[in-house]
Design a protein around this motif. Structure first.
Motif, PDB file in Angstrom:
ATOM      1  N   GLY A  40       1.404   1.138  -5.314  1.00 58.28           N
ATOM      2  CA  GLY A  40       0.962  -0.212  -5.666  1.00 58.28           C
ATOM      3  C   GLY A  40       1.548  -1.284  -4.775  1.00 58.28           C
ATOM      4  N   ALA A  41       2.123  -0.902  -3.623  1.00 61.29           N
ATOM      5  CA  ALA A  41       2.766  -1.881  -2.748  1.00 61.29           C
ATOM      6  C   ALA A  41       1.769  -2.785  -2.024  1.00 61.29           C
ATOM      7  CB  ALA A  41       3.649  -1.173  -1.724  1.00 61.29           C
ATOM      8  N   PHE A  42       0.524  -2.338  -1.894  1.00 64.11           N
ATOM      9  CA  PHE A  42      -0.465  -3.119  -1.148  1.00 64.11           C
ATOM     10  C   PHE A  42      -1.602  -3.542  -2.061  1.00 64.11           C
ATOM     11  CE2 PHE A  42       1.734  -0.484   1.900  1.00 64.11           C
ATOM     12  CZ  PHE A  42       2.058  -1.404   2.891  1.00 64.11           C
ATOM     13  N   GLU A  43      -2.140  -4.722  -1.784  1.00 68.45           N
ATOM     14  CA  GLU A  43      -3.314  -5.199  -2.514  1.00 68.45           C
ATOM     15  C   GLU A  43      -4.447  -4.211  -2.251  1.00 68.45           C
ATOM     16  OE1 GLU A  43      -3.208  -7.597  -4.594  1.00 68.45           O
ATOM     17  OE2 GLU A  43      -1.442  -8.744  -3.984  1.00 68.45           O
TER      18      GLU A  43
ATOM     19  N   THR B 299      -6.713  -3.833   1.085  1.00 61.06           N
ATOM     20  CA  THR B 299      -6.178  -4.641   2.181  1.00 61.06           C
ATOM     21  C   THR B 299      -4.880  -4.027   2.683  1.00 61.06           C
ATOM     22  OG1 THR B 299      -4.690  -6.075   0.907  1.00 61.06           O
ATOM     23  CG2 THR B 299      -7.014  -6.711   0.982  1.00 61.06           C
ATOM     24  N   LEU B 300      -4.351  -4.592   3.730  1.00 57.03           N
ATOM     25  CA  LEU B 300      -3.038  -4.195   4.233  1.00 57.03           C
ATOM     26  C   LEU B 300      -1.991  -5.241   3.856  1.00 57.03           C
ATOM     27  CD1 LEU B 300      -4.021  -2.844   7.772  1.00 57.03           C
ATOM     28  CD2 LEU B 300      -3.525  -1.540   5.694  1.00 57.03           C
ATOM     29  N   GLU B 301      -2.316  -6.076   2.885  1.00 60.32           N
ATOM     30  CA  GLU B 301      -1.420  -7.143   2.455  1.00 60.32           C
ATOM     31  C   GLU B 301      -0.520  -6.646   1.326  1.00 60.32           C
ATOM     32  OE1 GLU B 301      -2.530 -11.090   0.225  1.00 60.32           O
ATOM     33  OE2 GLU B 301      -2.985 -11.259   2.358  1.00 60.32           O
ATOM     34  N   LEU B 302       0.783  -6.943   1.440  1.00 63.17           N
ATOM     35  CA  LEU B 302       1.712  -6.536   0.384  1.00 63.17           C
ATOM     36  C   LEU B 302       1.338  -7.197  -0.934  1.00 63.17           C
ATOM     37  CD1 LEU B 302       5.147  -6.664   2.245  1.00 63.17           C
ATOM     38  CD2 LEU B 302       3.958  -4.639   1.382  1.00 63.17           C
ATOM     39  N   SER B 303       1.537  -6.487  -2.009  1.00 65.72           N
ATOM     40  CA  SER B 303       1.146  -6.946  -3.338  1.00 65.72           C
ATOM     41  C   SER B 303       2.123  -7.978  -3.895  1.00 65.72           C
ATOM     42  CB  SER B 303       1.086  -5.753  -4.287  1.00 65.72           C
ATOM     43  OG  SER B 303       0.965  -6.185  -5.620  1.00 65.72           O
ATOM     44  N   GLY B 304       1.569  -9.089  -4.341  1.00 67.36           N
ATOM     45  CA  GLY B 304       2.370 -10.104  -5.011  1.00 67.36           C
ATOM     46  C   GLY B 304       2.752  -9.679  -6.413  1.00 67.36           C
ATOM     47  N   ASP B 305       2.032  -8.713  -6.987  1.00 64.96           N
ATOM     48  CA  ASP B 305       2.380  -8.182  -8.308  1.00 64.96           C
ATOM     49  C   ASP B 305       3.550  -7.204  -8.199  1.00 64.96           C
ATOM     50  OD1 ASP B 305       0.354  -9.624  -9.564  1.00 64.96           O
ATOM     51  OD2 ASP B 305      -1.103  -8.013  -9.287  1.00 64.96           O
ATOM     52  N   LYS B 306       3.493  -6.337  -7.206  1.00 72.01           N
ATOM     53  CA  LYS B 306       4.561  -5.348  -7.014  1.00 72.01           C
ATOM     54  C   LYS B 306       5.852  -6.039  -6.571  1.00 72.01           C
ATOM     55  CE  LYS B 306       6.171  -1.090  -6.245  1.00 72.01           C
ATOM     56  NZ  LYS B 306       6.141   0.038  -7.147  1.00 72.01           N
ATOM     57  N   PHE B 307       5.703  -7.093  -5.769  1.00 72.05           N
ATOM     58  CA  PHE B 307       6.854  -7.834  -5.251  1.00 72.05           C
ATOM     59  C   PHE B 307       6.743  -9.283  -5.742  1.00 72.05           C
ATOM     60  CE2 PHE B 307       5.697  -4.499  -2.194  1.00 72.05           C
ATOM     61  CZ  PHE B 307       6.843  -3.728  -2.243  1.00 72.05           C
ATOM     62  N   PRO B 308       7.244  -9.566  -6.943  1.00 71.67           N
ATOM     63  CA  PRO B 308       7.058 -10.885  -7.574  1.00 71.67           C
ATOM     64  C   PRO B 308       7.576 -12.062  -6.742  1.00 71.67           C
ATOM     65  CG  PRO B 308       7.999  -9.335  -9.145  1.00 71.67           C
ATOM     66  CD  PRO B 308       7.966  -8.653  -7.811  1.00 71.67           C
ATOM     67  N   GLU B 309       8.657 -11.866  -6.005  1.00 69.95           N
ATOM     68  CA  GLU B 309       9.183 -12.960  -5.175  1.00 69.95           C
ATOM     69  C   GLU B 309       8.185 -13.325  -4.084  1.00 69.95           C
ATOM     70  OE1 GLU B 309      12.026 -15.860  -3.856  1.00 69.95           O
ATOM     71  OE2 GLU B 309      11.565 -14.889  -5.751  1.00 69.95           O
ATOM     72  N   LEU B 310       7.541 -12.325  -3.520  1.00 69.92           N
ATOM     73  CA  LEU B 310       6.508 -12.567  -2.513  1.00 69.92           C
ATOM     74  C   LEU B 310       5.336 -13.325  -3.129  1.00 69.92           C
ATOM     75  CD1 LEU B 310       5.374 -12.152   0.327  1.00 69.92           C
ATOM     76  CD2 LEU B 310       4.535  -9.918  -0.437  1.00 69.92           C
TER      77      LEU B 310
END
Length: 118
Positions: free
Chosen positions: A35-38, A41-52
């Motif tokens: 679940g690290a990527f949206e 897409t190749l974009e990191l997940s804002g859900d998996k990484f809340p600070e991002l």
């Protein structure tokens, strides 16, 4: 990764079966990537990484605030004579308001000039 490789066995025979054992990923690393990527897409997940996710929302709010300020400058009757073309551009991540050459020393910082002097 293991599930994906198992499903792609026929297409990737060297990465299936006995060869797949060489690709064992430690559980903590597998959990990090799950679940690290949206999706799609190749974009990191804002859900998996809340600070991002928080930083992305903050950037969007700042951009909206800057856009509001730019629009108010464009409609300011005192600035209107100094502004050329009545619009704005974004260059290299900066918002640019074209300035009439005769006002370039009184309006702000001139980062660049076009061939027309604006």
């Amino acid at each position: 990764l293991r599930d994906w490789l198992d499903g792609a066995g026929a297409a990737l025979p060297l990465l299936h079966g006995d060869h797949a054992a060489a690709l064992d990923v430690p559980a903590p690393l597998a959990d990090l990537f799950d679940g690290a990527f949206e999706r799609g897409t190749l974009e990191l997940s804002g859900d998996k990484f809340p600070e991002l996710g928080r930083l992305r929302r903050e950037c969007a709010q700042l951009r909206a605030s800057i856009m509001s300020r730019v629009e108010s400058m464009l409609s300011d009757p005192e600035l209107r004579p100094a502004l050329a073309d009545g619009g704005w551009e974004e260059r290299d991540g900066r918002f640019v308001l074209p300035v009439v050459p005769t006002y370039k020393r009184t309006v702000g910082i001139v980062h660049d000039a076009s061939r027309s002097g604006r």
